[in-house]
Design a protein around this motif. Structure first.
Motif, PDB file in Angstrom:
ATOM      1  N   ARG A  81       0.831  -1.211   0.000  1.00 55.57           N
ATOM      2  CA  ARG A  81       0.000   0.000   0.000  1.00 55.57           C
ATOM      3  C   ARG A  81       0.865   1.261   0.000  1.00 55.57           C
ATOM      4  NH1 ARG A  81      -5.066   0.475   4.156  1.00 55.57           N
ATOM      5  NH2 ARG A  81      -5.809   2.547   3.588  1.00 55.57           N
ATOM      6  N   PRO A 122       0.638   1.233  -4.453  1.00 54.11           N
ATOM      7  CA  PRO A 122      -0.787   1.160  -4.061  1.00 54.11           C
ATOM      8  C   PRO A 122      -1.728   0.643  -5.135  1.00 54.11           C
ATOM      9  CG  PRO A 122      -0.070   3.436  -4.354  1.00 54.11           C
ATOM     10  CD  PRO A 122       1.153   2.600  -4.409  1.00 54.11           C
ATOM     11  N   GLY A 126      -6.138  -3.078   2.815  1.00 50.64           N
ATOM     12  CA  GLY A 126      -5.879  -2.918   1.388  1.00 50.64           C
ATOM     13  C   GLY A 126      -5.922  -4.184   0.564  1.00 50.64           C
ATOM     14  N   ARG A 171     -10.193   1.112  -6.331  1.00 51.19           N
ATOM     15  CA  ARG A 171      -9.144   1.197  -5.327  1.00 51.19           C
ATOM     16  C   ARG A 171      -8.428   2.530  -5.466  1.00 51.19           C
ATOM     17  NH1 ARG A 171      -6.989  -3.023  -6.664  1.00 51.19           N
ATOM     18  NH2 ARG A 171      -5.031  -2.355  -7.626  1.00 51.19           N
ATOM     19  N   ASN A 218      -3.950   5.309  -2.690  1.00 50.51           N
ATOM     20  CA  ASN A 218      -3.238   4.874  -1.478  1.00 50.51           C
ATOM     21  C   ASN A 218      -3.441   3.396  -1.178  1.00 50.51           C
ATOM     22  OD1 ASN A 218      -5.873   4.791  -0.617  1.00 50.51           O
ATOM     23  ND2 ASN A 218      -5.654   6.372   0.966  1.00 50.51           N
ATOM     24  N   GLY A 219      -4.143   2.696  -2.098  1.00 55.32           N
ATOM     25  CA  GLY A 219      -4.339   1.258  -1.927  1.00 55.32           C
ATOM     26  C   GLY A 219      -5.629   0.877  -1.249  1.00 55.32           C
ATOM     27  N   LYS A 220      -6.398   1.852  -0.753  1.00 57.15           N
ATOM     28  CA  LYS A 220      -7.629   1.546  -0.030  1.00 57.15           C
ATOM     29  C   LYS A 220      -8.767   1.267  -1.004  1.00 57.15           C
ATOM     30  CE  LYS A 220     -10.628   3.260   3.659  1.00 57.15           C
ATOM     31  NZ  LYS A 220     -10.906   4.370   4.591  1.00 57.15           N
TER      32      LYS A 220
END
Length: 673
Positions: free
Chosen positions: A499, A503, A524, A621, A624-626
């Motif tokens: 992440r 990311p 993530g 997604r 930031n990978g979230k």
């Protein structure tokens, strides 16, 4: 205090102690010791019957030795014989010998400061040679180091220490005999042990197998458990009657049962008795500790806490280095084995019962052992940093390891990074090979890496938890990362590294069940695959097929369940490389990453009309990978990765228009999101 009140007190104290240790991420054993100190006669004095608790605690040692005997495994010993009978034997023998000689030398040079007979020194040296199996194995497992070079050496030494307890259990009671009868007592104890163990092991296995089969045929769980208790305690009584220790008989009982087909069932049945009674043993040890004596003699406690730790650290490090390990591996092995162990308490308690320990030394020795065990998690936690500081060649070793990984991954792009190359990782690697998709696998088992590399697999020795290893494996160029081992803590570290540094790279995580699902997704994970779900689906599919449900319907039912469970598989029935005319018309997934500064940033998904009604948003997604929930109000941002589902032509057009920002605006009511 009535027996019921006493029982409630011990249970309450044990529960509170274990909860406190769990919250501090310390072994429960330390909680039991602390509880014993608090409720014992030297602190709150809530329990006056310390002797009764000690007798009950002895049964904890009995069941501990039973479990050790049960885990006695000749094939395992053969596979680890270099570490068990090489490093392990040398560590125990030299610790006992050097500590005994050193103590006797000190007593001869400074009799006013140190007066201790060789019998006492020998007994205490045996206790000193032990390390904590419970603490070290737990930490090795949590850090995924069981298969590492230092992990294998540590396990070999711990295994030999468990075996070395058996002759020490015979020797220590004999050492408590009067001086004029000492050698006769030792010879007699050795002879008794040899004859008894020989008789039991010669014909005992056949008798035990016959007896357990006879009991199992009654198909009564209660009878089977009662029989286990009977066998264990009867053999313990037999060895005590022969003038040996209770624990020796329990060890023999475990060994006899380990050679039968009932071994695994016995392990399950005996575990509750073992854990509870062993907890009582450590409470009884804690009750022996007088904190006032410890405070009064704190310089001695400090000396006894540090001197044995540094002695064992130096000895194990030198022995490991002499047996061919690198300096870094040798120092790590020493750091993992420097502390006192639970068998040290067992041997110390036995020595105290036989009047071998001077009363003034008992409390300082107990306190020093507890302190060294408390320091163990911190020593191991910072072991890598200590090795880096103290071993100059370790930087070079790790640099070479990273170079090897980088060299392997340098020529590949859009590859899959497989974290762990066990059975699951190997199956995934074979499937990727079949489809012509490049991959690189990271694994910590040197034997497995060597064999897999020799077979032509793309595997390197490396710890996927370490960011440097992931970067060397080409994390920024990878198309996906797959965590194949069942360890949530490690998976979370891999997710955090991915992440932070890549990311947009999707991560798929394997777990046992759904317990950590939300935690992994929040960290993530693109998708979490629980084994329990997949196992239940395969069970259901076979059961439905066997009872006559048509195969096409079985496949559809299972696929419907997967669609409902796995977000990325919804509406996706064919492979990504479909090449037949029929397959080209089937739905597939497409991943689109929006560049930073793209003009459509800030628009809601509902404002976009995706071409062809079959194209829809599966997941989104952030940069930031979230992963975020997708709905018409979700707004796009530069760096977002969109997963679209649809037919190939429609997906290609949607991707082209998204990246060129030529999507027409709409009222959004009919948008596919």
């Amino acid at each position: 205090m009535t027996p019921l009140e006493l029982t409630l007190l011990y249970l309450l104290a044990a529960v509170l102690g274990v909860v406190a240790c769990r919250s501090l991420k310390l072994p429960p054993m330390l909680g039991y010791l602390a509880v014993g100190v608090v409720i014992g006669p030297h602190a709150l004095a809530l329990s006056k019957d310390a002797e009764g608790v000690r007798h009950l605690g002895e049964f904890g040692v009995v069941f501990l030795m039973f479990v050790i005997g049960l885990e006695f495994n000749l094939p395992k010993l053969r596979s680890m014989h270099r570490h068990v009978f090489g490093l392990g034997l040398l560590q125990v023998a030299l610790t006992i010998m050097l500590a005994t000689v050193g103590s006797l030398f000190l007593a001869s040079m400074a009799p006013a400061l140190w007066t201790m007979g060789w019998q006492t020194t020998l007994a205490l040296s045996g206790a000193m040679a032990m390390s904590s199996t419970a603490i070290v194995v737990k930490l090795l497992s949590e850090r995924l180091e069981l298969a590492s070079e230092h992990g294998q050496r540590v396990m070999g030494v711990l295994l030999f220490q468990d075996l070395a307890v058996v002759p020490l259990l015979v020797l220590i009671p004999a050492l408590g005999s009067p001086p004029e009868k000492l050698f006769i007592a030792m010879a007699l104890a050795g002879l008794k042990a040899t004859v008894l163990i020989g008789l039991l092991l010669t014909g005992g296995q056949r008798v035990m197998r016959w007896w357990l089969t006879l009991v199992a045929r009654r198909k009564s769980e209660e009878l089977f458990v009662l029989n286990l208790l009977l066998v264990t305690l009867a053999l313990a009584w037999l060895t005590e009657w022969a003038g040996l220790s209770l624990a020796l008989g329990a060890f023999i009982a475990g060994m006899l049962i380990s050679e039968t087909k009932f071994k695994h069932q016995v392990e399950t049945d005996i575990r509750p008795f073992h854990d509870v009674l062993l907890g009582l043993f450590f409470i009884s040890i804690g009750m022996m500790l007088d904190w006032r004596e410890v405070a009064l003699h704190w310089p001695l406690v400090l000396l006894l806490s540090t001197l044995p730790v540094f002695f064992k650290l130096g000895l194990v490090t030198l022995l490991t280095r002499a047996l061919g390990a690198t300096a870094g591996v040798s120092l790590r092995t020493g750091l993992y084995l420097a502390q006192a162990g639970e068998f040290g308490f067992v041997l110390l308690s036995l020595a105290q019962q036989n009047q071998l320990v001077p009363p003034g030394l008992l409390n300082p020795i107990l306190a020093s052992m507890v302190l060294s065990m408390l320091a163990t998690p911190f020593l191991i936690m910072h072991s890598n940093r200590l090795v880096m500081k103290l071993v100059s060649s370790e930087w070079l070793q790790q640099s070479l390891q990273m170079t090897t990984i980088a060299k392997k991954s340098m020529s590949i792009n859009k590859h899959v990074i497989i974290c762990g190359y066990g059975r699951c990782g190997q199956n995934l690697g074979r499937m990727l090979d079949r489809e012509g998709i490049p991959y690189i696998a990271l694994d910590l088992d040197p034997d497995r890496v060597h064999q897999a590399t020799a077979a032509g697999n793309s595997v390197v020795f490396g710890d996927a938890v370490r960011l440097q290893a992931l970067i060397a494996a080409g994390l920024s160029r990878a198309s996906a990362v797959v965590v194949t081992y069942l360890d949530t803590a490690s998976a979370l570290k891999v997710l955090a590294s991915t992440r932070a540094h890549a990311p947009t790279v999707p991560v798929i995580v394997r777990t046992v069940d759904d317990l950590d699902l939300e935690k992994l997704r929040a960290a993530g994970a693109t998708e979490v695959v629980p084994e329990a779900i997949e196992g239940s689906l395969m069970l259901a599919s076979h059961a439905l097929a066997l009872v006559g449900v048509p195969m096409r319907r079985v496949i559809r039912l299972v696929q419907d369940q997967r669609d409902a469970r796995y977000q990325l598989l919804r509406g996706y029935f064919r492979g990504a490389d479909d090449n037949t005319l029929d397959e080209l018309e089937q739905e597939r997934l497409s991943t689109v990453t929006l560049p930073l500064g793209i003009k459509c940033a800030g628009r809601a998904l509902g404002e976009l009309v995706l071409p062809e009604t079959g194209v829809r948003m599966v997941s989104l997604r952030r940069g930031n990978g979230k992963t975020v929930d997708v709905n018409n109000e979700t707004r796009l941002q530069g760096g977002d990765t969109l997963v679209l589902s649809g037919k190939p032509e429609a997906l290609a057009l949607a991707e082209e228009q998204l990246l060129r920002d030529r999507l027409p605006k709409s009222s959004a009511t009919g948008a596919q999101a």
